[in-house]
Write a protein that holds these residues in place. Structure first.
Motif, PDB file in Angstrom:
ATOM      1  N   SER A 123       0.818  -1.217   0.000  1.00 30.72           N
ATOM      2  CA  SER A 123       0.000   0.000   0.000  1.00 30.72           C
ATOM      3  C   SER A 123       0.855   1.272   0.000  1.00 30.72           C
ATOM      4  N   ASP A 124       2.152   1.150   0.280  1.00 31.58           N
ATOM      5  CA  ASP A 124       3.060   2.295   0.282  1.00 31.58           C
ATOM      6  C   ASP A 124       3.816   2.317  -1.043  1.00 31.58           C
ATOM      7  N   GLN A 125       3.436   3.227  -1.932  1.00 33.09           N
ATOM      8  CA  GLN A 125       4.023   3.290  -3.270  1.00 33.09           C
ATOM      9  C   GLN A 125       5.519   3.609  -3.251  1.00 33.09           C
ATOM     10  N   ALA A 126       6.043   4.058  -2.120  1.00 34.95           N
ATOM     11  CA  ALA A 126       7.467   4.376  -2.032  1.00 34.95           C
ATOM     12  C   ALA A 126       8.330   3.110  -2.009  1.00 34.95           C
ATOM     13  N   PHE A 127       7.741   1.954  -1.665  1.00 32.42           N
ATOM     14  CA  PHE A 127       8.498   0.705  -1.643  1.00 32.42           C
ATOM     15  C   PHE A 127       8.577   0.105  -3.038  1.00 32.42           C
ATOM     16  N   ALA A 128       9.776  -0.281  -3.438  1.00 32.58           N
ATOM     17  CA  ALA A 128       9.994  -0.973  -4.708  1.00 32.58           C
ATOM     18  C   ALA A 128      10.364  -2.417  -4.393  1.00 32.58           C
ATOM     19  N   ARG A 129       9.726  -3.337  -5.107  1.00 37.12           N
ATOM     20  CA  ARG A 129       9.978  -4.750  -4.856  1.00 37.12           C
ATOM     21  C   ARG A 129      11.105  -5.249  -5.755  1.00 37.12           C
ATOM     22  N   GLY A 130      12.019  -6.001  -5.145  1.00 33.79           N
ATOM     23  CA  GLY A 130      13.098  -6.628  -5.900  1.00 33.79           C
ATOM     24  C   GLY A 130      12.631  -7.935  -6.522  1.00 33.79           C
ATOM     25  N   GLU A 131      13.543  -8.604  -7.182  1.00 42.11           N
ATOM     26  CA  GLU A 131      13.238  -9.849  -7.889  1.00 42.11           C
ATOM     27  C   GLU A 131      12.913 -10.971  -6.903  1.00 42.11           C
ATOM     28  N   LEU A 132      11.927 -11.767  -7.266  1.00 45.34           N
ATOM     29  CA  LEU A 132      11.578 -12.930  -6.456  1.00 45.34           C
ATOM     30  C   LEU A 132      12.621 -14.024  -6.646  1.00 45.34           C
ATOM     31  N   GLN A 133      12.957 -14.686  -5.547  1.00 47.15           N
ATOM     32  CA  GLN A 133      13.837 -15.840  -5.554  1.00 47.15           C
ATOM     33  C   GLN A 133      13.121 -16.970  -4.821  1.00 47.15           C
ATOM     34  N   VAL A 134      13.407 -18.210  -5.188  1.00 47.11           N
ATOM     35  CA  VAL A 134      12.777 -19.348  -4.527  1.00 47.11           C
ATOM     36  C   VAL A 134      13.833 -20.373  -4.115  1.00 47.11           C
ATOM     37  N   CYS A 135      13.436 -21.222  -3.180  1.00 51.11           N
ATOM     38  CA  CYS A 135      14.299 -22.320  -2.744  1.00 51.11           C
ATOM     39  C   CYS A 135      13.421 -23.378  -2.077  1.00 51.11           C
ATOM     40  N   ARG A 136      14.067 -24.474  -1.747  1.00 45.87           N
ATOM     41  CA  ARG A 136      13.482 -25.461  -0.839  1.00 45.87           C
ATOM     42  C   ARG A 136      13.990 -25.068   0.543  1.00 45.87           C
ATOM     43  N   GLN A 148       9.698 -29.580   8.137  1.00 39.87           N
ATOM     44  CA  GLN A 148       9.651 -30.581   7.078  1.00 39.87           C
ATOM     45  C   GLN A 148      10.582 -30.108   5.970  1.00 39.87           C
ATOM     46  N   GLU A 149      11.402 -31.000   5.467  1.00 36.19           N
ATOM     47  CA  GLU A 149      12.334 -30.639   4.396  1.00 36.19           C
ATOM     48  C   GLU A 149      11.589 -30.482   3.070  1.00 36.19           C
ATOM     49  N   GLY A 150      12.142 -29.618   2.239  1.00 35.21           N
ATOM     50  CA  GLY A 150      11.680 -29.535   0.860  1.00 35.21           C
ATOM     51  C   GLY A 150      10.488 -28.641   0.597  1.00 35.21           C
ATOM     52  N   LEU A 151      10.060 -27.841   1.564  1.00 35.34           N
ATOM     53  CA  LEU A 151       8.920 -26.962   1.323  1.00 35.34           C
ATOM     54  C   LEU A 151       9.344 -25.789   0.439  1.00 35.34           C
ATOM     55  N   TRP A 152       8.495 -25.442  -0.516  1.00 38.10           N
ATOM     56  CA  TRP A 152       8.772 -24.310  -1.385  1.00 38.10           C
ATOM     57  C   TRP A 152       8.693 -23.005  -0.611  1.00 38.10           C
ATOM     58  N   ALA A 153       9.668 -22.139  -0.871  1.00 39.40           N
ATOM     59  CA  ALA A 153       9.687 -20.810  -0.263  1.00 39.40           C
ATOM     60  C   ALA A 153      10.061 -19.800  -1.339  1.00 39.40           C
ATOM     61  N   ARG A 154       9.660 -18.568  -1.100  1.00 38.60           N
ATOM     62  CA  ARG A 154      10.058 -17.468  -1.973  1.00 38.60           C
ATOM     63  C   ARG A 154      10.447 -16.291  -1.095  1.00 38.60           C
ATOM     64  N   ARG A 155      11.245 -15.397  -1.660  1.00 35.95           N
ATOM     65  CA  ARG A 155      11.601 -14.198  -0.926  1.00 35.95           C
ATOM     66  C   ARG A 155      11.834 -13.057  -1.916  1.00 35.95           C
ATOM     67  N   SER A 156      11.646 -11.862  -1.408  1.00 36.95           N
ATOM     68  CA  SER A 156      11.981 -10.661  -2.171  1.00 36.95           C
ATOM     69  C   SER A 156      12.215  -9.538  -1.183  1.00 36.95           C
ATOM     70  N   SER A 157      12.937  -8.547  -1.660  1.00 37.81           N
ATOM     71  CA  SER A 157      13.275  -7.397  -0.837  1.00 37.81           C
ATOM     72  C   SER A 157      12.433  -6.207  -1.278  1.00 37.81           C
ATOM     73  N   PHE A 158      11.918  -5.476  -0.303  1.00 35.80           N
ATOM     74  CA  PHE A 158      11.149  -4.260  -0.557  1.00 35.80           C
ATOM     75  C   PHE A 158      11.999  -3.088  -0.068  1.00 35.80           C
ATOM     76  N   SER A 159      12.311  -2.163  -0.959  1.00 32.97           N
ATOM     77  CA  SER A 159      13.210  -1.058  -0.619  1.00 32.97           C
ATOM     78  C   SER A 159      12.511   0.283  -0.713  1.00 32.97           C
ATOM     79  N   ARG A 160      12.854   1.149   0.238  1.00 33.86           N
ATOM     80  CA  ARG A 160      12.411   2.543   0.255  1.00 33.86           C
ATOM     81  C   ARG A 160      13.588   3.357   0.744  1.00 33.86           C
ATOM     82  N   GLY A 161      14.276   4.015  -0.192  1.00 40.89           N
ATOM     83  CA  GLY A 161      15.491   4.720   0.185  1.00 40.89           C
ATOM     84  C   GLY A 161      16.502   3.740   0.741  1.00 40.89           C
ATOM     85  N   PRO A 162      17.133   4.046   1.884  1.00 43.33           N
ATOM     86  CA  PRO A 162      18.130   3.138   2.454  1.00 43.33           C
ATOM     87  C   PRO A 162      17.525   1.933   3.196  1.00 43.33           C
ATOM     88  N   LEU A 163      16.218   1.944   3.396  1.00 39.02           N
ATOM     89  CA  LEU A 163      15.568   0.843   4.118  1.00 39.02           C
ATOM     90  C   LEU A 163      15.204  -0.290   3.162  1.00 39.02           C
TER      91      LEU A 163
END
Length: 184
Positions: A123-136, A148-163
């Protein structure tokens, strides 16, 4: 805090690097750029809720420090929650931010309570989302009832200035049947 142990870091991969690719229905959940909170709210017919597990200052894992651009072993804000559909945990989410960047920002993650961080970030347009990455995701990094081993996960970074806020989301076994996805 057994689920915050420092297991061997998984190999986080972009969509282009992920081989073999999961079935299309899984791929769609892993790499969809829309708000996961909004998608889960729709899937659950508004039966969505957030259950906080822990939040506070803690050492960040090395893979998190690397993404956030801070020294290994740095401390940061750590928030772990369940994203639930009809009171059943569907997704385990871990969000982290470097201490110095968070303290210098106007964002107070401690006040989120049982509200979704994703909703705030989208909802905060100042945040820019980085590329999605996935792993087990490593089982040792999950809450004990879900280790439990092997569960799908994803992550991405949301940046606003230095944060930067790094958000990882792990799809729990109870999620896939609710989404109408067969993993077998």
């Amino acid at each position: 805090m057994p689920h915050a142990s420092f297991a061997m870091s998984p190999n986080w991969l972009t969509a282009a690097a992920l081989q073999p690719a999961p079935v299309p229905e899984v791929w769609q959940w892993l790499f969809n750029q829309d708000s996961l909170t909004r998608r889960l709210t729709k899937l659950s017919a508004n039966g969505f809720s957030v259950v906080p597990l822990l939040q506070g200052w803690a050492p960040l894992r090395d893979d998190e420090c690397a993404v956030l651009g801070v020294a290994a072993g740095s401390s940061g804000w750590v928030r772990e929650v369940y994203l639930c559909g009809h009171d059943q945990p569907w997704v385990f989410a871990r969000s982290v931010a470097a201490r110095s960047a968070l303290e210098d920002s106007a964002l107070d993650l401690a006040e989120l309570g049982n509200r979704s961080l994703g909703e705030l970030l989208f909802s905060d347009q100042a945040f820019a989302r980085g590329e999605l990455q996935v792993c087990r995701y490593p089982a040792a990094w999950l809450p004990s009832p879900d280790q439990q081993e092997g569960l799908w996960a994803r992550r991405s970074s949301f940046s606003r200035g230095p944060l930067a806020v790094l958000v990882a989301e792990v799809f729990l076994p109870s999620f896939w049947p609710a989404a109408g996805v067969s993993l077998s």
